[in-house]
Structure formats: C-alpha cells, structure tokens
Scaffold this motif. Structure first.
Motif, PDB file in Angstrom:
ATOM      1  N   ILE A  69       1.033  -1.794  -0.253  1.00 18.05           N
ATOM      2  CA  ILE A  69      -0.021  -0.351   0.116  1.00 18.05           C
ATOM      3  C   ILE A  69       0.952   1.226   0.331  1.00 18.05           C
ATOM      4  N   VAL A  70       0.544   2.099  -0.521  1.00 17.18           N
ATOM      5  CA  VAL A  70       0.804   3.522  -0.712  1.00 17.18           C
ATOM      6  C   VAL A  70       0.627   4.553  -0.293  1.00 17.18           C
ATOM      7  N   HIS A  71       1.298   5.530   0.855  1.00 22.48           N
ATOM      8  CA  HIS A  71       0.600   5.806   1.536  1.00 22.48           C
ATOM      9  C   HIS A  71       1.384   7.863   1.182  1.00 22.48           C
ATOM     10  N   VAL A  72      -0.033   8.725   1.155  1.00 23.61           N
ATOM     11  CA  VAL A  72       0.528   9.903   0.854  1.00 23.61           C
ATOM     12  C   VAL A  72      -0.329  10.735   1.984  1.00 23.61           C
ATOM     13  N   ASP A  73      -0.103  11.996   1.396  1.00 19.82           N
ATOM     14  CA  ASP A  73      -0.179  12.835   2.537  1.00 19.82           C
ATOM     15  C   ASP A  73      -1.259  13.581   2.462  1.00 19.82           C
ATOM     16  N   SER A  74      -1.829  13.918   0.976  1.00 16.84           N
ATOM     17  CA  SER A  74      -3.182  14.827   0.350  1.00 16.84           C
ATOM     18  C   SER A  74      -3.583  14.001  -1.053  1.00 16.84           C
ATOM     19  N   LEU A 119       1.919  -5.294 -10.734  1.00 19.32           N
ATOM     20  CA  LEU A 119       0.017  -5.466 -11.018  1.00 19.32           C
ATOM     21  C   LEU A 119      -0.023  -4.278 -11.714  1.00 19.32           C
ATOM     22  N   ASP A 120      -1.127  -3.323 -12.695  1.00 20.38           N
ATOM     23  CA  ASP A 120      -1.151  -2.108 -12.912  1.00 20.38           C
ATOM     24  C   ASP A 120      -2.206  -1.792 -12.467  1.00 20.38           C
ATOM     25  N   THR A 121      -2.375  -2.249 -11.073  1.00 15.91           N
ATOM     26  CA  THR A 121      -2.841  -1.137 -10.388  1.00 15.91           C
ATOM     27  C   THR A 121      -2.031  -0.730  -9.207  1.00 15.91           C
ATOM     28  N   VAL A 122      -2.493   0.346  -7.818  1.00 16.63           N
ATOM     29  CA  VAL A 122      -2.056   0.418  -7.079  1.00 16.63           C
ATOM     30  C   VAL A 122      -2.972   0.982  -5.528  1.00 16.63           C
ATOM     31  N   GLY A 123      -2.540   0.332  -4.192  1.00 16.08           N
ATOM     32  CA  GLY A 123      -3.768   0.612  -3.574  1.00 16.08           C
ATOM     33  C   GLY A 123      -2.968   2.069  -2.139  1.00 16.08           C
ATOM     34  N   ILE A 124      -3.566   3.022  -2.358  1.00 17.22           N
ATOM     35  CA  ILE A 124      -3.135   4.309  -1.911  1.00 17.22           C
ATOM     36  C   ILE A 124      -3.764   4.372  -0.544  1.00 17.22           C
ATOM     37  N   ARG A 125      -3.443   5.470   0.343  1.00 20.08           N
ATOM     38  CA  ARG A 125      -4.197   5.676   1.276  1.00 20.08           C
ATOM     39  C   ARG A 125      -3.744   7.084   2.357  1.00 20.08           C
ATOM     40  N   ILE A 126      -4.405   8.154   2.630  1.00 18.72           N
ATOM     41  CA  ILE A 126      -4.098   9.065   3.314  1.00 18.72           C
ATOM     42  C   ILE A 126      -4.225   8.361   4.851  1.00 18.72           C
ATOM     43  N   GLY A 128      -4.283   8.171   9.412  1.00 20.38           N
ATOM     44  CA  GLY A 128      -5.258   8.563  10.006  1.00 20.38           C
ATOM     45  C   GLY A 128      -4.100   9.591  10.707  1.00 20.38           C
ATOM     46  N   LEU A 129      -3.053   9.386  11.329  1.00 25.46           N
ATOM     47  CA  LEU A 129      -1.917   9.569  12.444  1.00 25.46           C
ATOM     48  C   LEU A 129      -1.341  11.002  11.957  1.00 25.46           C
ATOM     49  N   ALA A 130      -1.140  11.716  12.535  1.00 28.22           N
ATOM     50  CA  ALA A 130      -0.221  13.317  12.104  1.00 28.22           C
ATOM     51  C   ALA A 130       1.526  12.800  11.643  1.00 28.22           C
ATOM     52  N   VAL A 131       1.071  12.022  13.030  1.00 31.00           N
ATOM     53  CA  VAL A 131       3.238  11.596  12.626  1.00 31.00           C
ATOM     54  C   VAL A 131       3.362  10.695  11.110  1.00 31.00           C
ATOM     55  N   ALA A 132       2.276  10.321  10.626  1.00 33.95           N
ATOM     56  CA  ALA A 132       2.391   9.416   9.592  1.00 33.95           C
ATOM     57  C   ALA A 132       2.844  10.365   8.205  1.00 33.95           C
ATOM     58  N   ARG A 133       1.754  11.095   7.913  1.00 38.60           N
ATOM     59  CA  ARG A 133       1.176  12.143   7.301  1.00 38.60           C
ATOM     60  C   ARG A 133       2.470  13.181   7.441  1.00 38.60           C
ATOM     61  N   ALA A 134       3.098  13.297   8.336  1.00 38.24           N
ATOM     62  CA  ALA A 134       4.129  15.124   8.845  1.00 38.24           C
ATOM     63  C   ALA A 134       5.545  13.996   8.107  1.00 38.24           C
ATOM     64  N   ILE A 143       5.111   6.709   0.571  1.00 37.83           N
ATOM     65  CA  ILE A 143       5.891   5.680   1.223  1.00 37.83           C
ATOM     66  C   ILE A 143       4.973   4.666   0.853  1.00 37.83           C
ATOM     67  N   ALA A 144       5.681   4.229   0.615  1.00 36.56           N
ATOM     68  CA  ALA A 144       5.169   1.987   0.228  1.00 36.56           C
ATOM     69  C   ALA A 144       5.688   1.692   1.772  1.00 36.56           C
ATOM     70  N   ALA A 145       4.316   0.959   2.665  1.00 32.44           N
ATOM     71  CA  ALA A 145       4.171   0.509   3.732  1.00 32.44           C
ATOM     72  C   ALA A 145       3.248  -0.043   4.044  1.00 32.44           C
ATOM     73  N   PRO A 146       4.132  -1.480   3.766  1.00 30.57           N
ATOM     74  CA  PRO A 146       3.258  -2.890   4.614  1.00 30.57           C
ATOM     75  C   PRO A 146       3.440  -3.253   6.092  1.00 30.57           C
ATOM     76  N   SER A 147       2.004  -3.805   6.924  1.00 27.11           N
ATOM     77  CA  SER A 147       2.304  -4.133   8.366  1.00 27.11           C
ATOM     78  C   SER A 147       3.777  -4.212   8.799  1.00 27.11           C
ATOM     79  N   ALA A 148       4.006  -3.779   9.772  1.00 25.71           N
ATOM     80  CA  ALA A 148       5.146  -4.025   9.447  1.00 25.71           C
ATOM     81  C   ALA A 148       5.778  -5.839  10.458  1.00 25.71           C
TER      82      ALA A 148
END
Ligand code: TXA
Ligand code: MG
Length: 334
Positions: A69-74, A119-126, A128-134, A143-148
């Motif tokens: 999953i790709v994490h974005v801030d906006s 794959l020809d697709t990508v999973g994205i989300r913003i 919820g926590l400020a620390v991740a978005r910062a 930022i690409a991030a699976p569960s740690a």
C-alpha cells in the motif's frame, strides 16, 4: 541489511519536527522506517525508490507477488500515483481520508513495479495519524508501507511488536504508543466494475455504499478463503500466531480436552460451558474492543509460550466482518 535499529519516541498527534526530519533523511537515503498509523504500524520506504522498496520485501520475508500500500499526505499526491482519478475515489477520499480505507486504482508511472508486484493497479491511502502524514510530507514523496511484521506473522499494534519481528532488520522505529483501530485498513478495488471489497476493515461496506450511491459493491464471496485471492496478499492463512490456534463454537467447548497451558479468547457474548480455572480467558464483547485487542492478545499468547489458543468467534453480523476475517486466517477449525 541494517545492523542496529534506531528507536525514537514521537507523539502521534504532535510529532517533533526534528525527529520527523531524522526519519525522513533515513527514507531519503533508501532506508526503512517503521511508524504508527491509526490501523497498525507500517514498515515504510520511499515508494519511488525501487531498491528501497525491495528492502521491505527482504526485511519482512514477504513474497514478491504481494503488493504494498502506498501512503500519501494529500489527494494531490495520491493523484500522482494513479492514472485516472474519477468520481468514486473522489467521494470516498472526501469522506474517509485521512483514515483506514485503501483505494486500488490504475497505477501511474510514478510507482515502480516492485511496489505493486507488477500489477497494473496501486493501493493508496492517507493515514489518519499526524506522525505518518508529517513523515510523508517531510519526505515529499509517497511512502510504501506494509504492516511492520515478518510475512504471515501477527500485525503490530505496539512498537514492541515491531521490534520482536524486525529488530536489526530495519533502520529506524518511531514509537508512538498503541495504534487506534488495531486492524488493517479496508481495501477497496475501484480499478474495474463492479467495485469490490478485497479486505474488510474499520470502514464497512454499508458506509462505502452510502458514500458512492447509486453505485454498489460486488457481493462478497461466501468465504474469502475458498477461491483464488483477488488480492494477492489475502492468503487463507495469515496473521497467524506461532501457538496452535483453533476456533470453536461455544457449544463445542464442553467436549474439549484442554492441554497444560491454554488461552480462551471470546468474541461477542456467548453462553459458555465451564472451562478449567487454569485457562487464561479474555473477553472481547464489542467489535471496537476486539479490533484494538486482537493482535496484542495473539502476541501475548505467543510470548507466554502457550500450548493452545481457543477462539470463540463472534456472531456472523456485519459489524464483526473484519474481526471474523482476521480470525479465520489466524485459526483453524477445531
Ligand atoms: O492498515 C493498513 O492497510 C496497513 C497500514 C500500515 O497502512 N497496511 C497493511 O499493509 O496492512 P499489508 O501489506 O499488510 O496489506 C496490504 C493488503 C494486501 O492484502 C495486499 O495484497 C493488498 O493490500 N493490496 C495492496 N495493493 C494492492 C493492489 N494493487 N491490488 C490488490 N490488492 C492490493
Ligand atoms: Mg500485513
């Protein structure tokens, strides 16, 4: 592979810019940083750096066929990761982002192959926590991030869980205390019709259908474990503790022979037959509590080196869908 993992404490809602800066530098140099999101801890790398992303797969022992999953801030950053942004993602992003909803869309050339497992697709989300978005904002890239956690292990809801699996295998861990929901995000495939839920999570199909009406979601397969996974990461056995873990209806407990050290995890409210006093018992009466507690309980059972975990699953009702899904993957029938 990193030899020592630097650990920094950081407030999830009011992150110290100096620590964010340090972590962003690690990511910029192609390193791996674990950080809290509102769902579970993620293991992050610069999503536009193929070599850095490959390190995530190595550190986790994750099969290369399982996309990240790709994490974005906006929304603006999200749009750069995909080829076409249409009405449905627009409505869903407006209502549920930042939050525990991942949207799968046709991917743009900004995202390298290794992130999406080709794959020809990508999973994205913003997140919820400020620390991740910062952290994303400071890096200025997704930022690409699976569960740690190590592949097929239990997802981490505390920094301690991350260390148990990945100490010495990642460059940095940002400790922000417990996560909010405790279960991974809802994953929704918007790349083709009908729209389809690939993984249940905190955001329910009812809420999603309300937001995109009159569009509907494809009906969910009876058991997500029966057919070939549409989502490559949705293997039948996943999130599994090391301890033998079985699921059984309340009524089936009366005939059970309990080995020396066992735990009984009860989801929802049930009439239970008597169980030996030596059995550790935990009750999770509501979906919210169960979500927060599930992975921490499984981690604790493993730490105690128990002989058996018995799970009494919750009723087959929509509000329990995400918990039932995770329990089915973490246990085998008695
Ligand atoms: O809450 C979460 O989603 C957490 C936090 C860190 O954001 N992340 C997470 O990542 O749970 P992971 O890698 O453990 O699970 C991602 C799931 C997998 O089942 C994967 O197959 C699916 O999302 N997925 C990712 N990209 C996909 C795609 N392009 N098509 C289909 N499924 C996809
Ligand atoms: Mg995972």
């Amino acid at each position: 592979m990193a030899a020592t993992t630097t650990i920094r404490s950081i407030d999830r809602d009011d992150p110290d810019p100096a620590v964010v800066d340090e972590a962003a530098q690690v990511l910029r140099a192609g390193g791996l940083v674990a950080f809290a999101t509102e769902t579970v801890y993620g293991l992050g790398a610069d999503a536009t750096n193929a070599e850095a992303v490959a390190r995530i797969f190595a550190a986790k022992g994750r099969p290369s066929i399982n996309p990240l999953i790709v994490h974005v801030d906006s929304v603006a950053m999200g749009m750069q990761c995909v080829r076409n942004w249409t009405v449905a993602p627009g409505l869903l992003a407006e209502q549920f982002w930042p939050g525990p909803l991942t949207l799968v869309l046709p991917r743009s050339s900004a995202i390298p192959d290794v992130v999406t497992a080709g794959l020809d697709t990508v999973g994205i989300r913003i997140p919820g926590l400020a620390v991740a978005r910062a952290l994303i904002a400071r890096l200025g890239r997704p930022i690409a991030a699976p569960s740690a956690n190590r592949a097929s292990g239990i997802s981490p809801t505390l920094a301690r869980h991350v260390l148990k699996d990945l100490d010495g295998r990642i460059d940095m861990l940002l400790d922000s205390g417990p996560t909010t929901y405790g279960l991974e995000s809802t994953v929704l495939d918007l790349s083709s019709f009908p729209l389809r839920m690939l993984r249940p999570g905190a955001i329910s199909s009812e809420e999603i259908e309300q937001a995109i009406a009159p569009l509907r979601l494809a009906p969910r397969a009876e058991s997500s474990t029966s057919d070939l996974p549409v989502s490559p990461g949705l293997m039948p056995v996943h999130y599994a503790p090391r301890t033998r873990a079985v699921r059984a209806a309340a009524g089936d407990l009366s005939g059970l022979r309990w080995p020396g050290r066992s735990a009984l995890l009860v989801f929802g409210t049930h009439d239970l037959p008597p169980v030996p006093e030596s059995v550790y018992r935990y009750d999770c009466p509501t979906p919210d509590l169960a979500g927060k507690a599930l992975y921490a309980l499984l981690h604790a059972c493993d730490d105690l080196n128990l002989d058996l975990i018995v799970v009494v699953p919750p009723p087959d009702r929509p509000e329990w869908l995400a918990i039932r899904d995770r329990l089915e993957r973490a246990t085998v029938p008695l």
